[in-house]
Scaffold this motif. Structure first.
Motif, mmCIF file in Angstrom:
data_model
loop_
_atom_site.group_PDB
_atom_site.id
_atom_site.type_symbol
_atom_site.label_atom_id
_atom_site.label_comp_id
_atom_site.label_asym_id
_atom_site.label_seq_id
_atom_site.Cartn_x
_atom_site.Cartn_y
_atom_site.Cartn_z
ATOM 1 N N THR A 397 0.817 -1.127 -0.028
ATOM 2 C CA THR A 397 0.027 0.097 0.037
ATOM 3 C C THR A 397 0.924 1.161 0.073
ATOM 4 O O THR A 397 1.839 1.334 0.902
ATOM 5 C CB THR A 397 -0.787 0.134 1.337
ATOM 6 N N PHE A 398 0.670 2.221 -0.708
ATOM 7 C CA PHE A 398 1.399 3.576 -0.952
ATOM 8 C C PHE A 398 0.169 4.524 -0.570
ATOM 9 O O PHE A 398 -0.711 4.785 -1.301
ATOM 10 C CB PHE A 398 1.939 3.770 -2.350
ATOM 11 N N ASP A 399 0.506 5.237 0.527
ATOM 12 C CA ASP A 399 -0.412 6.277 1.013
ATOM 13 C C ASP A 399 -1.818 5.632 1.113
ATOM 14 O O ASP A 399 -2.820 6.431 0.959
ATOM 15 C CB ASP A 399 -0.227 7.506 0.115
ATOM 16 N N GLY A 400 -1.862 4.614 1.573
ATOM 17 C CA GLY A 400 -3.139 3.969 1.763
ATOM 18 C C GLY A 400 -3.771 3.354 0.764
ATOM 19 O O GLY A 400 -4.928 2.633 0.784
ATOM 20 N N MET A 401 -3.221 3.546 -0.671
ATOM 21 C CA MET A 401 -4.061 2.732 -1.932
ATOM 22 C C MET A 401 -3.055 1.545 -2.181
ATOM 23 O O MET A 401 -1.634 1.573 -1.827
ATOM 24 C CB MET A 401 -3.652 3.770 -2.812
ATOM 25 N N ASP A 402 -3.849 0.499 -2.580
ATOM 26 C CA ASP A 402 -3.319 -0.846 -2.777
ATOM 27 C C ASP A 402 -2.652 -0.637 -4.160
ATOM 28 O O ASP A 402 -3.277 -0.366 -5.373
ATOM 29 C CB ASP A 402 -4.378 -1.656 -3.190
ATOM 30 N N VAL A 403 -1.356 -1.021 -4.264
ATOM 31 C CA VAL A 403 -0.554 -0.659 -5.584
ATOM 32 C C VAL A 403 -0.890 -1.783 -6.444
ATOM 33 O O VAL A 403 -0.974 -1.471 -7.695
ATOM 34 C CB VAL A 403 1.240 -0.830 -5.308
ATOM 35 N N ALA A 404 -1.350 -2.973 -6.191
ATOM 36 C CA ALA A 404 -1.851 -3.969 -7.097
ATOM 37 C C ALA A 404 -2.901 -3.484 -7.962
ATOM 38 O O ALA A 404 -3.220 -4.029 -9.149
ATOM 39 C CB ALA A 404 -2.079 -5.284 -6.603
ATOM 40 N N SER A 405 -3.619 -2.590 -7.417
ATOM 41 C CA SER A 405 -4.957 -2.160 -7.943
ATOM 42 C C SER A 405 -4.774 -1.010 -8.983
ATOM 43 O O SER A 405 -5.469 -0.693 -9.783
ATOM 44 C CB SER A 405 -6.221 -1.703 -7.007
ATOM 45 N N LEU A 406 -3.406 -0.475 -9.187
ATOM 46 C CA LEU A 406 -3.163 0.406 -10.108
ATOM 47 C C LEU A 406 -2.514 -0.083 -11.384
ATOM 48 O O LEU A 406 -1.600 -1.013 -11.258
ATOM 49 C CB LEU A 406 -2.120 1.639 -9.345
ATOM 50 N N ARG A 407 -2.509 0.688 -12.321
ATOM 51 C CA ARG A 407 -1.695 0.549 -13.359
ATOM 52 C C ARG A 407 -0.356 1.153 -13.268
ATOM 53 O O ARG A 407 -0.063 1.831 -12.370
ATOM 54 C CB ARG A 407 -2.301 1.137 -14.844
ATOM 55 N N ARG A 408 0.677 0.687 -14.052
ATOM 56 C CA ARG A 408 1.911 1.498 -13.950
ATOM 57 C C ARG A 408 2.122 2.851 -13.733
ATOM 58 O O ARG A 408 2.633 3.418 -13.236
ATOM 59 C CB ARG A 408 2.852 0.745 -15.116
#
Length: 585
Positions: A397-408
């Motif tokens: 998680t980056f700043d509370g957001m799941d990195v796996a849910s993000l595109r590059r």
């Protein structure tokens, strides 16, 4: 101010406009063929040259446009609307095909597009109610010669103008980034898929308009005449012959090969295909990359250098004097709060587990050192954090957001930037263009991208190398360029992968100071992979150690480097030497 290639192009188009009035019907036919070839070659170059995807199905859209106009015009649809519909239908088909096609890259993309060519011809034969099969479609009798000629001339001029505009735009810069390294393009914030779809749709629309013009001029089409392999490949060969990826490469290829094809057709018609093929093979052997990239020719004809333009002109503004302070805007952060959290991160490739249940946190405003033996999983961890890989299990998680849910590209625009252990700058782009691309596509300062890029180049010490291509830099300069490109993204989390190796002691101290300034003045959190432990000890607030994918230590540099397990895992030779010396005493 126009350069001589632009002036020559204007003169050529003006001369071509006079051919129907003052030339013979045969000459008008030859010029029509050259103009159609230029439309096809120039538009193919947007995908195959500028973006680097070898699209062998370009001729399919030529045939699709020919059939669309023929069907509509023969059913009473006005000519202008038939042309518009042909372009729109082809663009729509290309957009639909983009979804499966762009899941492939390199040779696989080329083979995938090539498979569409015989399929299109087969459909034209079998959809008899629509295409009349092998009988073909005859258009209503009209005097189309003069009209079709000026339509072809207009399309060719428009294709060239769009290519010039593209070469000077941020969209054209995006195409060149994709051609160089698509993964890195996404890592600086460029969303590549919409760019690829728009480019494929645009080049398909132009191919369709060329096909529609051809059908209107000929008055009759059948499957072999618009879907044949020679129709599909000839313009591609011309673009490659002249120099794909160059602004004037397709035009040179059309002029040389198109003219040669007409001469051979008249003089030695029985052998013209064989001679045409031999010429292509010789160019491929002795002038790879096309005529305009030939070193032999460029040394003997320096006036050709102006034709090598493939991008907007290099910035003439000199870089400002080197500054001691980072030339980007600072972040407002809550120091000490958790910015990055890795929980149970496991990554495997097949049966090879590279990361095993890795757990740690990084706080805002912290410089975290990451060490471990080669193959311990450090770079793989960076790839997981930056969205290149998705962990097999666990969560980042980056700043509370799941990195796996993000595109590059989403991860990049959210504030995660990185360098690579093996430098991966955009090789055929200059230093300033590499940095400017990061400024533009990360969204940090698109309006003043040029000025921001100049300041960043000066800050990292590349102010005197602005117009040098990245592939002409030394390895250490490429690493510094990557660092500058990552800084240009205005990151909140900066992942630095062994940038300092190869620096002199003075340069190393300067780099350590730079990292501290970036942290202190910009509020950037840093994770630094480095094998120079003395440098890491000076900069890092905390150090973590990986061994065979597992986290084995976490603490201050003194605590970690005095840990027996770390010393035996990461510094075995030093431990053995120390123990041997003790035993000898």
């Amino acid at each position: 101010m126009l350069k001589w290639p632009q002036i020559l192009a204007v003169v050529c188009f003006a001369g071509a406009a006079l051919v129907p009035a003052f030339g013979s019907p045969y000459l008008a036919t030859v010029f029509f063929f050259l103009l159609m070839s230029l439309v096809l070659a120039q538009s193919w170059n947007w995908v195959g040259g500028d973006m680097g995807y070898i699209n062998l199905a370009h001729g399919v859209h030529f045939g699709l446009g020919a059939y669309a106009l023929s069907i509509l015009f023969s059913h009473g649809v006005p000519l202008f609307l038939s042309f518009v519909a042909a372009a729109l239908i082809s663009a729509a088909v290309a957009s639909l095909l983009a979804y499966p096609l762009f899941r492939m890259r390199g040779h696989y993309f080329a083979f995938g597009t090539l498979a569409i060519v015989p399929l299109a011809e087969l459909l034209a034969y079998n959809l008899r109610r629509l295409t009349k099969g092998a009988d073909g479609i005859s258009l209503p009798p009209v005097n189309a010669q003069l009209t079709s000629y000026y339509i072809a001339l207009s399309l060719a001029g428009l294709a060239v103008l769009l290519s010039i505009a593209l070469s000077r735009s941020s969209f054209g810069l995006a195409l060149r980034c994709i051609r160089n390294d698509e993964e890195v393009s996404e890592a600086i914030g460029l969303r590549t898929f919409p760019v690829k779809v728009k480019t494929l749709a645009a080049n398909s629309a132009f191919a369709a308009l060329a096909g529609a013009t051809y059908a209107f001029q000929l008055g009759f089409i059948d499957p072999p005449s618009v879907f044949g392999l020679s129709v599909a490949l000839a313009p591609i060969v011309m673009a490659l012959f002249g120099g794909s990826g160059l602004l004037w490469g397709p035009a040179v290829g059309v002029l040389l090969l198109g003219s040669a094809q007409q001469i051979l057709l008249v003089q030695v018609s029985a052998y013209q295909v064989a001679l045409y093929g031999c010429a292509i093979l010789l160019i491929g052997r002795f002038m790879p990359g096309g005529v305009l990239r030939s070193e032999w020719l460029r040394r003997r004809a320096r006036w050709l250098h102006a034709l090598l333009e493939s991008k907007k002109p290099a910035l003439a503004t000199p870089a400002p004097e080197a500054t001691e302070h980072p030339p980007v805007k600072s972040h407002h952060i809550a120091r000490g709060s958790v910015l990055l959290r890795c929980e149970g991160v496991t990554m495997a490739f097949g049966g090879n587990t590279v990361l095993r249940n890795v757990n740690f946190t990084v706080r805002q405003g912290e410089i975290l050192g990451l060490v471990g033996p080669n193959g311990s999983g450090k770079t793989t961890l960076f790839n997981c954090i930056s969205g290149i890989y998705r962990p097999k299990s666990g969560q980042i998680t980056f700043d509370g957001m799941d990195v796996a849910s993000l595109r590059r590209d989403e991860a990049a625009r959210l504030g995660i930037a990185r360098t690579y252990q093996i430098p991966r700058p955009f090789a055929d782009m200059t230093v300033i263009e590499n940095i400017e691309a990061a400024v533009i596509f990360s969204g940090s300062d698109a309006a003043g991208a040029g000025e921001s890029a100049l300041r960043i180049a000066a800050y990292v010490g590349l102010g005197g190398r602005l117009s040098v291509r990245a592939d002409a830099l030394s390895t250490q300069e490429r690493k510094i360029l990557e660092f500058a490109r990552a800084l240009a993204c205005r990151p909140r989390l900066l992942l630095v992968d062994e940038v300092a190796s190869g620096l002199t002691p003075v340069e190393l101290q300067r780099f350590i100071l730079m990292l501290r300034q970036i942290r202190d003045e910009l509020g950037v959190t840093i994770i630094w992979i480095e094998h120079i432990l003395g440098a890491l000890s000076q900069a890092a607030d905390r150090v973590i150690v990986l061994e065979l994918g597992s986290l084995i230590a976490d603490g201050s540099a003194n605590e970690v480097f005095s840990n027996d397990r770390v010393r035996r895992s990461y510094l075995p030779s030093a431990v053995v030497a120390l123990e041997t010396k003790t035993c000898c005493k």
